[in-house]
Design a protein around this motif. Structure first.
Motif, PDB file in Angstrom:
ATOM      1  N   PRO A  42      27.386   7.757  -1.914  1.00 18.98           N
ATOM      2  CA  PRO A  42      27.035   6.329  -1.939  1.00 18.98           C
ATOM      3  C   PRO A  42      26.690   5.734  -0.570  1.00 18.98           C
ATOM      4  CG  PRO A  42      28.898   6.748  -3.369  1.00 18.98           C
ATOM      5  CD  PRO A  42      28.631   8.037  -2.644  1.00 18.98           C
ATOM      6  N   GLU A  43      27.472   6.045   0.433  1.00 17.95           N
ATOM      7  CA  GLU A  43      27.246   5.469   1.769  1.00 17.95           C
ATOM      8  C   GLU A  43      25.879   5.900   2.331  1.00 17.95           C
ATOM      9  OE1 GLU A  43      28.898   3.341   3.641  1.00 17.95           O
ATOM     10  OE2 GLU A  43      27.806   3.685   5.510  1.00 17.95           O
ATOM     11  N   LEU A  44      25.545   7.176   2.131  1.00 15.91           N
ATOM     12  CA  LEU A  44      24.249   7.672   2.617  1.00 15.91           C
ATOM     13  C   LEU A  44      23.112   7.046   1.817  1.00 15.91           C
ATOM     14  CD1 LEU A  44      25.010  11.474   3.193  1.00 15.91           C
ATOM     15  CD2 LEU A  44      25.042   9.604   4.851  1.00 15.91           C
ATOM     16  N   ALA A  45      23.364   6.801   0.530  1.00 14.80           N
ATOM     17  CA  ALA A  45      22.326   6.203  -0.326  1.00 14.80           C
ATOM     18  C   ALA A  45      21.987   4.798   0.166  1.00 14.80           C
ATOM     19  CB  ALA A  45      22.795   6.158  -1.777  1.00 14.80           C
ATOM     20  N   SER A  46      23.008   3.971   0.456  1.00 12.06           N
ATOM     21  CA  SER A  46      22.706   2.599   0.905  1.00 12.06           C
ATOM     22  C   SER A  46      21.949   2.610   2.225  1.00 12.06           C
ATOM     23  CB  SER A  46      23.960   1.738   1.063  1.00 12.06           C
ATOM     24  OG  SER A  46      25.090   2.341   0.560  1.00 12.06           O
ATOM     25  N   ARG A  47      22.337   3.520   3.127  1.00 12.78           N
ATOM     26  CA  ARG A  47      21.630   3.578   4.420  1.00 12.78           C
ATOM     27  C   ARG A  47      20.165   3.927   4.217  1.00 12.78           C
ATOM     28  NH1 ARG A  47      25.633   6.645   8.687  1.00 12.78           N
ATOM     29  NH2 ARG A  47      27.567   5.799   7.848  1.00 12.78           N
ATOM     30  N   ALA A  48      19.907   4.908   3.339  1.00 11.40           N
ATOM     31  CA  ALA A  48      18.518   5.324   3.103  1.00 11.40           C
ATOM     32  C   ALA A  48      17.718   4.196   2.441  1.00 11.40           C
ATOM     33  CB  ALA A  48      18.485   6.584   2.245  1.00 11.40           C
ATOM     34  N   HIS A  49      18.349   3.445   1.523  1.00  8.34           N
ATOM     35  CA  HIS A  49      17.649   2.298   0.902  1.00  8.34           C
ATOM     36  C   HIS A  49      17.233   1.292   1.980  1.00  8.34           C
ATOM     37  CE1 HIS A  49      18.035   3.278  -3.296  1.00  8.34           C
ATOM     38  NE2 HIS A  49      19.348   3.354  -3.250  1.00  8.34           N
ATOM     39  N   GLN A  50      18.139   1.045   2.949  1.00 11.02           N
ATOM     40  CA  GLN A  50      17.840   0.091   4.036  1.00 11.02           C
ATOM     41  C   GLN A  50      16.586   0.526   4.783  1.00 11.02           C
ATOM     42  OE1 GLN A  50      19.441  -2.693   5.057  1.00 11.02           O
ATOM     43  NE2 GLN A  50      21.653  -2.420   5.047  1.00 11.02           N
ATOM     44  N   GLU A  51      16.498   1.836   5.029  1.00 11.03           N
ATOM     45  CA  GLU A  51      15.338   2.337   5.783  1.00 11.03           C
ATOM     46  C   GLU A  51      14.068   2.293   4.941  1.00 11.03           C
ATOM     47  OE1 GLU A  51      16.440   6.275   7.027  1.00 11.03           O
ATOM     48  OE2 GLU A  51      18.099   5.485   8.236  1.00 11.03           O
ATOM     49  N   ASN A  52      14.214   2.568   3.647  1.00  8.76           N
ATOM     50  CA  ASN A  52      13.025   2.759   2.804  1.00  8.76           C
ATOM     51  C   ASN A  52      12.447   1.489   2.195  1.00  8.76           C
ATOM     52  OD1 ASN A  52      13.295   5.491   3.226  1.00  8.76           O
ATOM     53  ND2 ASN A  52      14.347   5.900   1.311  1.00  8.76           N
ATOM     54  N   ILE A  53      13.282   0.467   2.023  1.00  8.01           N
ATOM     55  CA  ILE A  53      12.843  -0.638   1.154  1.00  8.01           C
ATOM     56  C   ILE A  53      11.562  -1.326   1.643  1.00  8.01           C
ATOM     57  CG2 ILE A  53      14.452  -2.390   2.125  1.00  8.01           C
ATOM     58  CD1 ILE A  53      14.285  -2.481  -1.469  1.00  8.01           C
ATOM     59  N   ILE A  54      11.471  -1.617   2.945  1.00  7.90           N
ATOM     60  CA  ILE A  54      10.278  -2.344   3.418  1.00  7.90           C
ATOM     61  C   ILE A  54       9.027  -1.453   3.361  1.00  7.90           C
ATOM     62  CG2 ILE A  54       9.226  -3.487   5.437  1.00  7.90           C
ATOM     63  CD1 ILE A  54      11.927  -4.949   5.747  1.00  7.90           C
ATOM     64  N   PRO A  55       9.077  -0.212   3.869  1.00 11.52           N
ATOM     65  CA  PRO A  55       7.874   0.633   3.722  1.00 11.52           C
ATOM     66  C   PRO A  55       7.452   0.850   2.267  1.00 11.52           C
ATOM     67  CG  PRO A  55       9.490   1.679   5.180  1.00 11.52           C
ATOM     68  CD  PRO A  55      10.116   0.424   4.695  1.00 11.52           C
ATOM     69  N   VAL A  56       8.409   0.957   1.368  1.00  8.97           N
ATOM     70  CA  VAL A  56       8.075   1.187  -0.051  1.00  8.97           C
ATOM     71  C   VAL A  56       7.369  -0.044  -0.638  1.00  8.97           C
ATOM     72  CG1 VAL A  56       9.209   1.307  -2.320  1.00  8.97           C
ATOM     73  CG2 VAL A  56       9.725   3.014  -0.602  1.00  8.97           C
ATOM     74  N   VAL A  57       7.865  -1.222  -0.309  1.00  5.97           N
ATOM     75  CA  VAL A  57       7.229  -2.457  -0.812  1.00  5.97           C
ATOM     76  C   VAL A  57       5.830  -2.603  -0.204  1.00  5.97           C
ATOM     77  CG1 VAL A  57       7.363  -4.985  -0.831  1.00  5.97           C
ATOM     78  CG2 VAL A  57       9.400  -3.631  -1.343  1.00  5.97           C
ATOM     79  N   GLN A  58       5.725  -2.322   1.105  1.00  9.38           N
ATOM     80  CA  GLN A  58       4.405  -2.422   1.753  1.00  9.38           C
ATOM     81  C   GLN A  58       3.403  -1.461   1.118  1.00  9.38           C
ATOM     82  OE1 GLN A  58       5.606  -1.974   5.811  1.00  9.38           O
ATOM     83  NE2 GLN A  58       5.239  -4.140   6.282  1.00  9.38           N
ATOM     84  N   THR A  59       3.842  -0.246   0.836  1.00  9.00           N
ATOM     85  CA  THR A  59       2.946   0.739   0.208  1.00  9.00           C
ATOM     86  C   THR A  59       2.535   0.276  -1.187  1.00  9.00           C
ATOM     87  OG1 THR A  59       4.136   2.430   1.426  1.00  9.00           O
ATOM     88  CG2 THR A  59       2.679   3.211  -0.294  1.00  9.00           C
ATOM     89  N   ALA A  60       3.475  -0.327  -1.920  1.00  8.97           N
ATOM     90  CA  ALA A  60       3.152  -0.815  -3.276  1.00  8.97           C
ATOM     91  C   ALA A  60       2.080  -1.904  -3.202  1.00  8.97           C
ATOM     92  CB  ALA A  60       4.413  -1.334  -3.960  1.00  8.97           C
ATOM     93  N   LEU A  61       2.229  -2.831  -2.257  1.00  5.37           N
ATOM     94  CA  LEU A  61       1.241  -3.920  -2.108  1.00  5.37           C
ATOM     95  C   LEU A  61      -0.131  -3.345  -1.744  1.00  5.37           C
ATOM     96  CD1 LEU A  61       3.450  -6.496  -0.138  1.00  5.37           C
ATOM     97  CD2 LEU A  61       2.656  -6.751  -2.492  1.00  5.37           C
ATOM     98  N   GLN A  62      -0.117  -2.382  -0.811  1.00  4.86           N
ATOM     99  CA  GLN A  62      -1.396  -1.756  -0.390  1.00  4.86           C
ATOM    100  C   GLN A  62      -2.052  -1.019  -1.548  1.00  4.86           C
ATOM    101  OE1 GLN A  62      -0.172   0.710   2.859  1.00  4.86           O
ATOM    102  NE2 GLN A  62      -0.004  -1.029   4.248  1.00  4.86           N
ATOM    103  N   THR A  63      -1.237  -0.261  -2.286  1.00  4.85           N
ATOM    104  CA  THR A  63      -1.778   0.526  -3.401  1.00  4.85           C
ATOM    105  C   THR A  63      -2.391  -0.395  -4.461  1.00  4.85           C
ATOM    106  OG1 THR A  63      -0.040   2.133  -3.004  1.00  4.85           O
ATOM    107  CG2 THR A  63      -1.188   2.324  -5.099  1.00  4.85           C
ATOM    108  N   ALA A  64      -1.719  -1.515  -4.715  1.00  7.60           N
ATOM    109  CA  ALA A  64      -2.215  -2.461  -5.732  1.00  7.60           C
ATOM    110  C   ALA A  64      -3.334  -3.342  -5.177  1.00  7.60           C
ATOM    111  CB  ALA A  64      -1.063  -3.324  -6.216  1.00  7.60           C
ATOM    112  N   GLN A  65      -3.585  -3.216  -3.877  1.00  8.80           N
ATOM    113  CA  GLN A  65      -4.615  -4.006  -3.178  1.00  8.80           C
ATOM    114  C   GLN A  65      -4.400  -5.508  -3.359  1.00  8.80           C
ATOM    115  OE1 GLN A  65      -8.146  -1.989  -4.709  1.00  8.80           O
ATOM    116  NE2 GLN A  65      -8.354  -0.982  -2.723  1.00  8.80           N
ATOM    117  N   ILE A  66      -3.163  -5.902  -3.125  1.00  8.51           N
ATOM    118  CA  ILE A  66      -2.861  -7.338  -3.148  1.00  8.51           C
ATOM    119  C   ILE A  66      -2.086  -7.688  -1.877  1.00  8.51           C
ATOM    120  CG2 ILE A  66      -2.811  -7.570  -5.684  1.00  8.51           C
ATOM    121  CD1 ILE A  66       0.320  -7.610  -5.378  1.00  8.51           C
ATOM    122  N   SER A  67      -2.011  -8.974  -1.572  1.00 11.18           N
ATOM    123  CA  SER A  67      -1.200  -9.358  -0.419  1.00 11.18           C
ATOM    124  C   SER A  67       0.087  -9.998  -0.932  1.00 11.18           C
ATOM    125  CB  SER A  67      -1.981 -10.296   0.496  1.00 11.18           C
ATOM    126  OG  SER A  67      -1.946 -11.584  -0.044  1.00 11.18           O
TER     127      SER A  67
END
Ligand code: KG4
Ligand code: ZN
Length: 334
Positions: A42-67
């Protein structure tokens, strides 16, 4: 309506963009950090979510071609799941909804697995109400009677392990890494499903039990190894095939009972274990006896944010929203 979905209940960080009922992006970052631990830390999972959440959201916006300013609402997994993991997605969703001044929806992870069926490209057969859904994941095993998107009733559930857990624990006994479910699925076609027989649970009603099967596999391995020390390695494929057959038989037997009892022949599957090829095959065969079967495509079986966005869309249409006081709930009620 453009909805951003956020999923972070366990070890996958995911963001998706839904427009209407069409998915324009469904980005998933897995977490290799748990390999070698035999399960999610669990502890490692939360840390990885912290690192991943912003890049993952940015990639989703780019892929969908929306701002980001195009978003109309945000749906996030509120529970059930791991507290630390859920908190990362919940806090992110709350902050973004506050900044953009858009509605926020808290979603139940297991209900979202079921509602994934209504994504436009989820399967070739969208289930019609009422339907039964076998919801099988690493933490849950349930038969749900779905009367409507917002009216679901659990009519059977496991009294011990979940089906995914049964796959993963059996795989561990065979020396396979976590999560072993997909590996058993891959190796099973190379073996004989009738090579070994394991104990079958005798549970009344529509509830499931997998702990007896687990013990039966363990005892069978221990007994065989007395005669043949390398038994697990030598018979790996036959063991995978036989274990998979046993788990799927338990699931299908209860579904048959539920169909008989409710007289509902529309049947769907959801959750990580619905990716299992034997389960999919056995269920498809039921079309011959009149069942209308809905099987989601692979990318919507295991954890993903597309299903969270889809569930969010149903909730929003019904006027459901949550405020900034909402919090992650690891045991979110059904
Ligand atoms: O829904 P999910 O991705 O996460 C939870 O919410 O738990 O389900 C993960 C579970 C794991 O136990 C994994 O081993 C199992 O689903 N799983 C499979 C397969 N793919 C994933 N089990 C059997 N066969 C598969 N192909
Ligand atoms: Zn899940």
């Amino acid at each position: 309506m453009i909805i951003l979905g956020i999923e972070s209940s366990c070890d996958d960080t995911s963001a998706a963009i839904l427009i209407g009922n069409e998915i324009r992006a469904n980005i998933i970052a897995g977490q290799a950090v748990h390999e070698g631990f035999g399960g999610v830390v669990p502890e490692l999972a939360s840390r990885a979510h912290q690192e991943n959440i912003i890049p993952v959201v940015q990639t989703a916006l780019q892929t969908a071609q929306i701002s980001i300013s195009d978003l109309d609402a945000i749906a996030f997994t509120q529970g059930p799941g791991l507290m630390g993991s859920l908190t990362v997605g919940t806090s992110f969703a709350k902050a973004l909804a506050l900044a953009l001044k858009i509605p926020l929806v808290g979603v139940h992870h297991m209900k979202a697995h079921i509602l994934a069926h209504f994504i436009s490209d989820a399967s070739d057969t969208t289930p019609s109400f009422p339907f039964l859904c076998l919801t099988v994941s690493g933490g849950h095993t349930q038969i749900v009677q779905v009367n409507d998107a917002l009216d679901m009733q659990v009519i059977g559930s496991t009294i011990d392990d979940a089906a995914g857990e049964a796959f993963d624990k059996a795989a561990k006994m065979l020396g396979l890494p976590y999560p072993g479910g997909p590996l058993i699925d891959q190796l099973a076609p190379l073996g004989n499903p009738n090579a070994f027989e394991f104990a079958k649970p005798q549970i009344a009603g529509l509830d499931f039990s997998f702990s007896g099967l687990k013990t039966s596999i363990l005892y069978a391995l221990q007994a065989a190894e007395k005669q043949e020390p390398d038994f697990r390695q030598i018979h790996l494929h036959d063991l995978c095939a036989s274990i998979q057959k046993s788990i799927v038989q338990i699931l299908i037997a209860k579904l048959e009972k539920a169909v008989k009892q409710t007289r509902i022949q529309n049947v769907a599957i959801a959750g990580g274990v619905s990716a299992n090829s034997e389960l999919r095959k056995r269920l498809l065969e039921k079309r011959e006896v009149g069942w209308k079967v809905s099987i989601p495509k692979m990318s919507y079986c295991t954890d993903n944010a597309a299903m969270i966005a889809m569930a969010g869309s149903f909730y929003l249409n019904a006027g459901h929203q949550v405020g900034q006081e909402s919090a992650a709930d690891p045991r979110l009620k059904w």
